[in-house]
Design a protein around this motif. Sequence first.
Motif, mmCIF file in Angstrom:
data_model
loop_
_atom_site.group_PDB
_atom_site.id
_atom_site.type_symbol
_atom_site.label_atom_id
_atom_site.label_comp_id
_atom_site.label_asym_id
_atom_site.label_seq_id
_atom_site.Cartn_x
_atom_site.Cartn_y
_atom_site.Cartn_z
ATOM 1 N N TRP B 303 31.754 -24.019 21.368
ATOM 2 C CA TRP B 303 31.815 -22.592 21.677
ATOM 3 C C TRP B 303 30.871 -21.757 20.826
ATOM 4 O O TRP B 303 30.797 -20.535 20.978
ATOM 5 N N ILE B 304 30.173 -22.424 19.908
ATOM 6 C CA ILE B 304 29.084 -21.757 19.191
ATOM 7 C C ILE B 304 27.787 -22.027 19.960
ATOM 8 O O ILE B 304 26.926 -21.156 20.072
ATOM 9 N N PRO B 307 27.107 -19.709 23.692
ATOM 10 C CA PRO B 307 26.503 -18.366 23.714
ATOM 11 C C PRO B 307 25.080 -18.313 23.163
ATOM 12 O O PRO B 307 24.343 -17.373 23.450
ATOM 13 N N LEU B 310 22.142 -17.864 25.727
ATOM 14 C CA LEU B 310 21.794 -16.490 26.105
ATOM 15 C C LEU B 310 20.946 -15.842 25.015
ATOM 16 O O LEU B 310 19.932 -15.183 25.294
ATOM 17 N N PHE B 311 21.348 -16.036 23.749
ATOM 18 C CA PHE B 311 20.683 -15.408 22.615
ATOM 19 C C PHE B 311 19.256 -15.953 22.454
ATOM 20 O O PHE B 311 18.290 -15.190 22.351
ATOM 21 N N SER B 313 17.371 -17.603 24.615
ATOM 22 C CA SER B 313 16.489 -17.285 25.749
ATOM 23 C C SER B 313 15.992 -15.839 25.655
ATOM 24 O O SER B 313 14.846 -15.548 26.019
#
Lengths: 67, 367
Positions: B303-304, B307, B310-311, B313
């Motif tokens: 779960w790290i 996300p 998105l960051f 990219s």
Amino acid sequence: MSGFIICFLIGLGGSLVYLLRRKKSVKEISLFVTFSLLGFIVWLSIFLGYKVSPDRFFGWIIDSIGL
Amino acid sequence: MENARISGWQFFLLSLNFIVGTAFFVRPGSIIAVSKQDGWIVPLIAGIFAVLIACLWLTLASRNPGLSIVQICTKVAGKYFGGFIALLYIWFFIQLAGWVTRNLGDFMKTILMPRTPISVFHLMFLIVVCYAVIKGVETIARTIEFLAPLVVLIVVVIYLFTLSEWKWERFEPMFQVSTWQLIKDSLPVIGFPYMEAVTLMMLVPYVKSRVKTGLLLGITVATLLISGIVFVTIGVLGVTRTSHFAYPLYIIVQELQIAEFIEHVESTIVIVWLIWIFIKLCISYHCAVTGICQLFRVSDRTWIAIPLVLFISGIAILTHENIVDNIAVDTRYIFQYTSLYGIVLPVLLLFLTWIRRFRKGESGGSA
């Protein structure tokens, strides 16, 4: 842009529900939300045209120091 | 922390492929544009400095056995100041992943698929890399072990086939650049790709044995490969032509003709580069995720990692406007910027380690 916001909110909401059901620790959930929001802000700035390049920022710091 | 173990051989392959990775394609053009016929000497000089810098990292690791660089930060510099340095390193790993992703996007968009939006390449590749990172460092190491022979084979075959276009006259006039100028020209090369290899200090705790040999041999072989490709590029394309291309190796392969009927074998070199980008991206992404997990003491990295797709990219889009902007930033700032992570912070951490030991010894002696 609205499509991106809707997709992001659905993804974040769904993931949060899953994480809460799996009884993940608060720390893990908060880190997940923090990084998701960071990514969201970065993409929002791209869509809105407020592009702040990290390379240029560090370049400006290096120039200011005089290296 | 992940309970993974990798062998010395796997660590050598990780080091080699991480350093060669994007540099093999991006570096020759800029080196030859600056140092002309003597360009092949530049990676050799940079490699010597890189070995010395790597010795500094290895000293730091040997003084803090079993710890990654993020863990060393919090151990020797305390919770708050050390935490801040660790955050700087995590940011560096994320930024590095952003640079690598952007290199992929720039290449695919300018050379292969100009009508596809660049973020499509970024997202597609990052999703695969994210999956590899969730699976762990052992999986990444085994993937590299599996892919390395293929990559080496293709590169060697290409080296051999390009020899038909070789002309020694393209190296004339030789040794025109002064030694001091060559050292100055090697600074950006020390910054990228060598100083980026500080990232590998996150993987050191996983290595069973021969860490020193793996890292130093990885740097040495990577230096020889980069110098070799610059040498081949000068001999085949010449200085003037190379200076006009962003990806001269691609042009060499594009113009390659085997037995007068096999042409346009550039897709093979694209495969090689995609593999190298995948490896480098996997390592930098994994180190960013592991760094976050170690700093905030989180056991599950899934779960790290998710996300961060998105960051990273987004960072890849923001990092620079185009290839020209990338080259300008690289030439002017890369050495100074990566020196912070590759030299300044490791020296500071080593100094703090010594102070800590000295204090411990003193308190132990007085007790």
